[in-house]
Design an enzyme around this catalytic site. Structure first.
Site, PDB file in Angstrom:
ATOM      1  N   LYS A  66       0.843  -1.212   0.000  1.00  0.00           N
ATOM      2  CA  LYS A  66       0.000   0.000   0.000  1.00  0.00           C
ATOM      3  C   LYS A  66       0.870   1.251   0.000  1.00  0.00           C
ATOM      4  CE  LYS A  66      -2.280  -0.901   3.819  1.00  0.00           C
ATOM      5  NZ  LYS A  66      -1.671  -2.174   4.238  1.00  0.00           N
TER       6      LYS A  66
ATOM      7  N   ARG B 107      -9.642   0.812   8.745  1.00  0.00           N
ATOM      8  CA  ARG B 107      -9.238  -0.557   9.042  1.00  0.00           C
ATOM      9  C   ARG B 107     -10.340  -1.338   9.747  1.00  0.00           C
ATOM     10  NH1 ARG B 107      -3.351   0.516   9.105  1.00  0.00           N
ATOM     11  NH2 ARG B 107      -2.186  -1.417   9.332  1.00  0.00           N
TER      12      ARG B 107
ATOM     13  N   ARG C 247      11.746  -6.492   4.850  1.00  0.00           N
ATOM     14  CA  ARG C 247      11.737  -5.047   5.125  1.00  0.00           C
ATOM     15  C   ARG C 247      12.459  -4.780   6.443  1.00  0.00           C
ATOM     16  NH1 ARG C 247       5.986  -2.144   5.133  1.00  0.00           N
ATOM     17  NH2 ARG C 247       5.655  -3.190   7.116  1.00  0.00           N
TER      18      ARG C 247
ATOM     19  N   ARG D  50      11.156  -0.675  12.299  1.00  0.00           N
ATOM     20  CA  ARG D  50       9.796  -0.740  12.835  1.00  0.00           C
ATOM     21  C   ARG D  50       9.700  -1.861  13.858  1.00  0.00           C
ATOM     22  NH1 ARG D  50       5.047   0.092   8.489  1.00  0.00           N
ATOM     23  NH2 ARG D  50       4.004  -1.017  10.164  1.00  0.00           N
TER      24      ARG D  50
ATOM     25  N   ARG E 128      -0.764  -9.175  13.115  1.00  0.00           N
ATOM     26  CA  ARG E 128      -1.368  -8.111  12.295  1.00  0.00           C
ATOM     27  C   ARG E 128      -2.183  -8.700  11.139  1.00  0.00           C
ATOM     28  NH1 ARG E 128       3.818  -5.103  10.872  1.00  0.00           N
ATOM     29  NH2 ARG E 128       2.538  -3.673   9.653  1.00  0.00           N
TER      30      ARG E 128
END
Ligand code: AMP
Length: 189
Positions: A13, A88, A127, A135, A146
């Site tokens: 996204k 969300r 990532r 993160r 998640r």
């Protein structure tokens, strides 16, 4: 152009929002980025959100709805925006509908970026490696959490926006350039 990018964590996204903002000259509104900035600035909202985000849960609808409502009033949103990571939950989607109606605005499209869960776990772990673990929520346990939260609370938005005639789906497993070409094509339909 007023868009929502919908899809599980790691689906791309953020990457696609950055490509679209150049193409359409409209800002990317990422509630995740805004919350991370609040954590970095140690604001009361950031301090409250940090523990929730670190464990992969959702920050309260009240907090994110307020962030978005304020952000939509900024001058750079006058010609449109790309919502990335919001809404969300169904409650957030209903709040957004009410906000837009209030402001006399309407969405043009909701782009669903579909993705396979196992590939997503791998992407998020990559990532984490690339960013040196920037993160706190990019680790395997939290990403699986998640994804579960996405399935339970966010995936119902697909039917919600389909019912409004706004939904367009693209395959997020294609290379980045192909995904953005598919999004442009879907928007031109
Ligand atoms: P993201 O950067 O979009 O992956 O968001 C990272 C984290 O921020 C999420 O796992 C949530 O804890 C929180 N967050 C971001 N956007 C929202 C939202 N719309 N509603 C609730 N929590 C959110």
């Amino acid at each position: 152009m007023r868009l929502i990018l919908l899809g599980p964590p790691g689906a791309g996204k953020g990457t696609q929002a950055k490509i679209l903002l150049d193409a359409y000259s409209i800002p990317q509104l990422s509630t995740g980025d805004i919350l991370r900035a609040a954590i970095a600035a140690r604001t009361p909202m950031g301090l409250e959100a940090k523990a929730i985000m670190d464990r992969g849960d959702l920050v309260s609808d009240t907090v994110v709805n307020a962030i978005v409502s304020e952000r939509l009033d900024a001058p750079d949103c006058a010609n449109g925006f790309i919502l990335d990571g919001f809404p969300r939950t169904i409650a957030q989607a209903e709040a957004l509908d009410a906000m837009l109606t209030d402001k006399g605005l309407a969405l043009d499209a909701v782009i669903e970026i579909r993705a396979d869960e196992d590939t997503l776990v791998q992407r998020v772990l990559n990532r984490a490696k690339e960013t040196g673990g920037a993160r706190a929520d990019d680790n395997e346990d939290v990403i699986r959490k998640r994804l579960g939260v996405y399935r339970e609370l966010t995936a119902p938005l697909v039917a919600y926006y389909e019912a409004q005639g706004l939904l367009k789906s693209v395959d997020g497993m294609s290379p980045v350039a192909q995904v953005s070409a598919d999004i442009r094509a879907a928007l031109a339909e």
